[in-house]
Design an enzyme around this catalytic site. Sequence first.
Site, PDB file in Angstrom:
ATOM      1  N   GLU A 113      -5.248  -5.168  10.637  1.00  0.00           N
ATOM      2  CA  GLU A 113      -4.977  -3.974  11.020  1.00  0.00           C
ATOM      3  C   GLU A 113      -4.740  -3.174  12.126  1.00  0.00           C
ATOM      4  OE1 GLU A 113      -1.729  -2.549   7.009  1.00  0.00           O
ATOM      5  OE2 GLU A 113      -3.753  -0.965   7.692  1.00  0.00           O
ATOM      6  N   HIS A 136      -9.537   1.765   5.155  1.00  0.00           N
ATOM      7  CA  HIS A 136      -8.002   1.858   5.462  1.00  0.00           C
ATOM      8  C   HIS A 136      -9.152   2.657   6.736  1.00  0.00           C
ATOM      9  CE1 HIS A 136      -4.385   2.679   6.842  1.00  0.00           C
ATOM     10  NE2 HIS A 136      -3.953   2.102   6.062  1.00  0.00           N
ATOM     11  N   LYS A 190       0.423   4.698  -0.494  1.00  0.00           N
ATOM     12  CA  LYS A 190      -0.532   5.378   0.637  1.00  0.00           C
ATOM     13  C   LYS A 190       0.021   7.009  -0.550  1.00  0.00           C
ATOM     14  CE  LYS A 190      -0.083   3.180   4.871  1.00  0.00           C
ATOM     15  NZ  LYS A 190       0.526   3.335   5.892  1.00  0.00           N
ATOM     16  N   ASN A 212       0.817  -1.121  -0.066  1.00  0.00           N
ATOM     17  CA  ASN A 212      -0.043  -0.097   0.413  1.00  0.00           C
ATOM     18  C   ASN A 212       0.791   1.326   0.040  1.00  0.00           C
ATOM     19  OD1 ASN A 212      -2.118   2.576   0.794  1.00  0.00           O
ATOM     20  ND2 ASN A 212      -2.255   1.504   2.762  1.00  0.00           N
TER      21      ASN A 212
HETATM   22  P1  PGA Z   1       3.441   0.312   7.606  1.00  0.00           P
HETATM   23  O1  PGA Z   1       1.110   0.908   7.141  1.00  0.00           O
HETATM   24  O2  PGA Z   1       3.879  -1.039   7.421  1.00  0.00           O
HETATM   25  O3  PGA Z   1       3.661   1.540   7.130  1.00  0.00           O
HETATM   26  O4  PGA Z   1       2.705   0.254   8.677  1.00  0.00           O
HETATM   27  C1  PGA Z   1       0.330  -0.240   7.196  1.00  0.00           C
HETATM   28  C2  PGA Z   1      -0.968   0.045   6.303  1.00  0.00           C
HETATM   29  O5  PGA Z   1      -0.780   1.118   6.868  1.00  0.00           O
HETATM   30  O6  PGA Z   1      -1.334  -0.628   5.337  1.00  0.00           O
END
Ligand code: PGA
Length: 247
Positions: A165, A96, A9, A7
Site C-alpha cells: 500500500e 498499516h 478503519k 478495511n
Molecule cells: P483506501 O485505503 O482504499 O481508502 O485508499 C486503503 C487502506 O488504507 O487500506
Amino acid sequence: MKYFIGNWKMFGVPKSINILKKINSFQLNDKNKKKYRIVITPPLTLIEKFAAYSKTKKIFIGSQNCYHKDPFSSNTSAVSAHMIKSVGAKYTLIGHSDNRAEGDNDYILKKKVQFALKNKLKIIFCIGENKIEKKNKKTLTILKKQLTNVLEKKFNKNDIIIAYEPIWSIGTGKLPTATELRKITIQIKKILKNIYKKNTFPVLYGGSVDGNSVKIFKEIEEIDGFLIGGASKSSKKFIDIIKNYYR
Ligand code: PGA
C-alpha cells in the site's frame, strides 16, 4: 485464489452488519465465488458480532491491528491477538501505515506478527513507501527493509499475506501505473523468495482501489488481490470491485 479485503478503519456500528449481509448474498450467487475470498476488518467493537454472523458464511472477519503483548497486560486500551482470536477473528492486519505513523516500528511489528501467528491468526502485513521516498526512488529499498526487518524464515508462510500500500495512494485517488505496480509486485515476490526460498506468498495491492481502478489492475496477474479502504464501507462499491475484476 484472489483476496478482496475490506478495511473499515474507524467506521461502523452494530447495524452496519447489513453491509456484510448484502456482500454475503452477492457472493452466494456469484458464479466466480470459488475464485476468491472476502475478508472484512471492522473495528474491534464489531468483531464478535460479525464473526458470529460469518461463522456459517463464506466471509472471513479480521482485526485491523493487535497489541504487541499477549495474552493480557496492564496497557490501557490495548487488545491482544489472543483476545481478538477469542471472539472469532481469523485474520489481522499488521503494519498499516496509519499505525506505523502512530509509532509501530519494526521491533513492535515483529512482536505483533509473532503473537498473531501464535494465536493462529492469519496476517495481512502492510508495507509501502511515502511520497518523498517514491520521489527519491527509494521504494524498493524501503519495501525490502520493511519485509526483511520483520519477517523471519521460521514464520509459517501459509499464514502471511502481504499488502503493498503506497502511502501516497491511500485515500487520495492517486494510483501507480499498471507497469509500475507489476514491477513492484514482482520485486516484492523476489524479496520474499529470498527470505523463504519458496514462491508462495500472496501479494495484494491497496490504495484507492474502487470499481474503476480495479479494471486497470486486473491485467496484472502477479497481484493476488486487493486491500480496500474507503470503497469497502459501501456494499455496492465493494461488490462492484469484485464484479469488475471478473468482468
Ligand atoms: P483506501 O485505503 O482504499 O481508502 O485508499 C486503503 C487502506 O488504507 O487500506
